[in-house]
Structures are given as C-alpha cells and as structure tokens.
Design a protein around this motif. Structure first.
Motif, PDB file in Angstrom:
ATOM      1  N   PHE A 108      16.954   8.835   9.171  1.00  0.00           N
ATOM      2  CA  PHE A 108      16.225   9.621  10.177  1.00  0.00           C
ATOM      3  C   PHE A 108      15.523   8.713  11.196  1.00  0.00           C
ATOM      4  O   PHE A 108      15.450   9.044  12.371  1.00  0.00           O
ATOM      5  CB  PHE A 108      15.230  10.585   9.509  1.00  0.00           C
ATOM      6  N   LEU A 123      18.107   7.840  13.580  1.00  0.00           N
ATOM      7  CA  LEU A 123      18.429   8.985  14.454  1.00  0.00           C
ATOM      8  C   LEU A 123      17.409   9.069  15.596  1.00  0.00           C
ATOM      9  O   LEU A 123      17.772   9.254  16.756  1.00  0.00           O
ATOM     10  CB  LEU A 123      18.431  10.279  13.618  1.00  0.00           C
ATOM     11  N   ILE A 124      16.140   8.892  15.227  1.00  0.00           N
ATOM     12  CA  ILE A 124      15.076   8.999  16.237  1.00  0.00           C
ATOM     13  C   ILE A 124      15.178   7.850  17.247  1.00  0.00           C
ATOM     14  O   ILE A 124      15.150   8.057  18.458  1.00  0.00           O
ATOM     15  CB  ILE A 124      13.687   8.966  15.551  1.00  0.00           C
ATOM     16  N   ASN A 165      19.170   7.092  18.804  1.00  0.00           N
ATOM     17  CA  ASN A 165      19.892   8.154  19.501  1.00  0.00           C
ATOM     18  C   ASN A 165      18.966   9.033  20.339  1.00  0.00           C
ATOM     19  O   ASN A 165      19.018   9.021  21.566  1.00  0.00           O
ATOM     20  CB  ASN A 165      20.672   9.007  18.493  1.00  0.00           C
ATOM     21  N   LEU A 166      18.060   9.755  19.628  1.00  0.00           N
ATOM     22  CA  LEU A 166      17.191  10.694  20.329  1.00  0.00           C
ATOM     23  C   LEU A 166      16.345  10.002  21.406  1.00  0.00           C
ATOM     24  O   LEU A 166      16.137  10.546  22.504  1.00  0.00           O
ATOM     25  CB  LEU A 166      16.299  11.354  19.265  1.00  0.00           C
ATOM     26  N   GLY A 181      20.478  15.905  22.034  1.00  0.00           N
ATOM     27  CA  GLY A 181      19.057  15.814  21.663  1.00  0.00           C
ATOM     28  C   GLY A 181      18.628  17.029  20.860  1.00  0.00           C
ATOM     29  O   GLY A 181      17.869  16.909  19.894  1.00  0.00           O
ATOM     30  N   ARG A 191      20.397  18.882  18.889  1.00  0.00           N
ATOM     31  CA  ARG A 191      20.880  18.777  17.497  1.00  0.00           C
ATOM     32  C   ARG A 191      20.000  17.864  16.671  1.00  0.00           C
ATOM     33  O   ARG A 191      19.715  18.129  15.510  1.00  0.00           O
ATOM     34  CB  ARG A 191      22.297  18.211  17.482  1.00  0.00           C
ATOM     35  N   ASP A 192      19.595  16.728  17.282  1.00  0.00           N
ATOM     36  CA  ASP A 192      18.721  15.788  16.559  1.00  0.00           C
ATOM     37  C   ASP A 192      17.386  16.450  16.230  1.00  0.00           C
ATOM     38  O   ASP A 192      16.868  16.310  15.121  1.00  0.00           O
ATOM     39  CB  ASP A 192      18.462  14.525  17.397  1.00  0.00           C
ATOM     40  N   ALA A 201      17.826  18.904  13.462  1.00  0.00           N
ATOM     41  CA  ALA A 201      17.985  18.219  12.171  1.00  0.00           C
ATOM     42  C   ALA A 201      16.615  17.789  11.643  1.00  0.00           C
ATOM     43  O   ALA A 201      16.316  17.940  10.452  1.00  0.00           O
ATOM     44  CB  ALA A 201      18.904  17.009  12.322  1.00  0.00           C
ATOM     45  N   LEU A 202      15.764  17.270  12.536  1.00  0.00           N
ATOM     46  CA  LEU A 202      14.413  16.861  12.113  1.00  0.00           C
ATOM     47  C   LEU A 202      13.616  18.073  11.639  1.00  0.00           C
ATOM     48  O   LEU A 202      12.965  18.034  10.592  1.00  0.00           O
ATOM     49  CB  LEU A 202      13.678  16.176  13.277  1.00  0.00           C
TER      50      LEU A 202
END
Ligand SMILES: N[C@@H](CCC(=O)N[C@@H](CS)C(=O)NCC(=O)O)C(=O)O
Length: 249
Positions: free
Chosen positions: A93, A96-97, A100-101, A168, A170-171, A174-175
């Motif tokens: 995670f 991911l942050i 990507n995000l 963004g 989707r991320d 997911a969070l």
C-alpha cells in the motif's frame, strides 16, 4: 536531536510535501523528538529532494530510507506487532500511494493550468522569498520542467486526464476498502502505512487546489475520518492553527 529539513507549512499541514507530512507523522507515531530546521537548503539534500534529515552529523534523504535508518539505529519499529503477511500488505500500500497515486496528485498540481498558477504563487510566497527576485522565475521554470519530465518518465504523464482520474480513483477506492471501519490501516494501532497514507491523503484533501481526484477522495467518508483521526491524535490544534497558511484563496 533529529533535524528535519523540508519546505514550508501550509493549509494546516506541517509541509507542502506529502513525503514531509509523512515523516512528521512517523516521528509522532514512533514518539521520536525532532525539530524542523531551516539551516540547510535544497542544495544540501542528498537526493536533491525533500524531506531529508540531519542526525548525528549525517545527512539522509528519502522518507523510506530515513525511516529504515532511524528504526535500525534507534531500535524502534512502529510495525513491530505486524505479522510477515501484514508487513507485506503494508509495504504494497505504501508503494501504491507513493509510486502511483502520488503521480496523479502531481499531474493535477502541475498540468492543470489554473492549479499550477495558484501553486506558483504559493511557492513564491512561502519558499522563493529567500532568493533574489531576479532568479525566482528561473527557479520556478526549472522546477516545473523537472517535475513535468519526471511525470512523463514515470509514465503517468503520458495518460489523458480522464485516464489519470480513473487510475487515481481505483487507488483511492482500494485504500478506502482496505481501511474499512478500522481506526488505522493495520488495525487499532498506527503504523508506518498510516504515516504515508496521512501524508498523501491530507495533502490531497486539505490543499486549496481543486481536482476531480480531490472530489473523489472527499466522497470516501472513511478516508476523511481517518485524516481527522490522525490529525486529532498526533497534532495539536495550536499546530494546525499556526500552519493554516492560505495563499490566493
Ligand atoms: N522517494 C522520495 C520522494 C520525495 C519527493 O519526491 N519529494 C518532492 C517533494 S513532494 C521533491 O523534493 N521534489 C523536487 C524534485 O523532484 O526535484 C521520498 O520518499 O522522500
């Protein structure tokens, strides 16, 4: 004492950069005393980026390397109660942050023209005043070119705005799904993932730059509540008030 080198507080947050907000939050979760120092400049940053710290006369850059170094040196670990599986999920995670995000956030700051004009003014007011007026424009243009190149090199900058918004969104979902009704991402106690998540989410939700990504985040009630919880638990109202700098709004 750990010296933290960063840019400047804004919008009730300890810094403009999500990575600096992350480090402040990590220090507080780990109960590590630290002070913000303005003695060194960007030119001293070991990775050419903020945040960086000076500790025992050593300069260390990159929030993740700083956290690893301090955990090892001071024999602390906010993740110590996590299982191996939880540590794996937590790291995924964080990536991911940050990998990507974050680039979605950067797109909306730099590539949406009105936001860049507002952000320029903020940087001029908060950071560039220490430089002679004659070179401020050049510094801003170099920063802009560098960030836009990084955005392209990462790959996010090659997508259209609707595509970046979908990625963004989707991320963020997911969070939000992973957080669910838990107080913190890994359960009852705050860990390093909460520092990274707060760094990014508070910056996205509390800054003054409008974007469809911000609107999406604000629709996810548990992420909003999470930010309020972290702020209430790890920051004082006086700090938030002192950092409530609003420029051009
Ligand atoms: N991986 C680094 C990322 C730090 C980062 O990207 N910092 C930004 C501020 S948000 C920066 O200094 N950017 C200036 C540049 O890239 O030249 C970390 O975790 O500290």
């Amino acid at each position: 004492m750990i010296e933290l080198h960063q840019s400047s507080p804004c919008w009730g947050l300890p810094d403009l950069s999500p990575f600096c907000i992350k480090l402040h939050t990590y220090f507080r979760i780990a109960k590590l005393p630290y002070e913000v120092s303005r003695e060194l400049t960007f030119q001293d940053a070991p990775k050419g980026k903020t945040p960086f710290i000076r500790y025992n006369n050593k300069l260390i850059g990159d929030s993740n390397l700083i956290i690893d170094y301090l955990n090892k040196t001071l024999e602390i670990d906010p993740n110590e109660n996590l299982s191996h599986e939880e540590k794996g999920v937590s790291l995924a995670f964080i990536r991911l942050i940050e990998e990507n995000l974050y680039w979605g956030l950067i797109y909306y700051i730099y590539k949406v023209e009105d936001n860049w004009l507002s952000y320029r003014t903020i940087l001029e007011e908060l950071i560039l005043k220490q430089f002679p007026e004659s070179i401020r424009n050049q510094i801003l243009e170099e920063l802009y070119d560098q960030i836009v190149k990084q955005l392209w090199g990462h790959g996010m900058g090659r997508h259209s705005e609707p595509e970046i918004y979908e990625i963004g969104k989707r991320d963020l979902c997911a969070l939000s799904d992973f957080l669910g009704n838990k107080p913190f991402f890994m359960g009852e106690k705050a860990t390093t993932l909460d520092a990274a998540a707060y760094g990014f989410l508070s910056r996205l939700m509390y800054d003054s730059l409008p974007s469809s990504l911000k609107e999406e985040a604000l629709k996810l009630d548990n992420l909003q509540l999470f930010c309020e919880r972290v702020r209430a638990e790890f920051y004082t109202q006086q700090e938030t008030k002192a950092w409530n700098v609003q420029i051009g709004s």
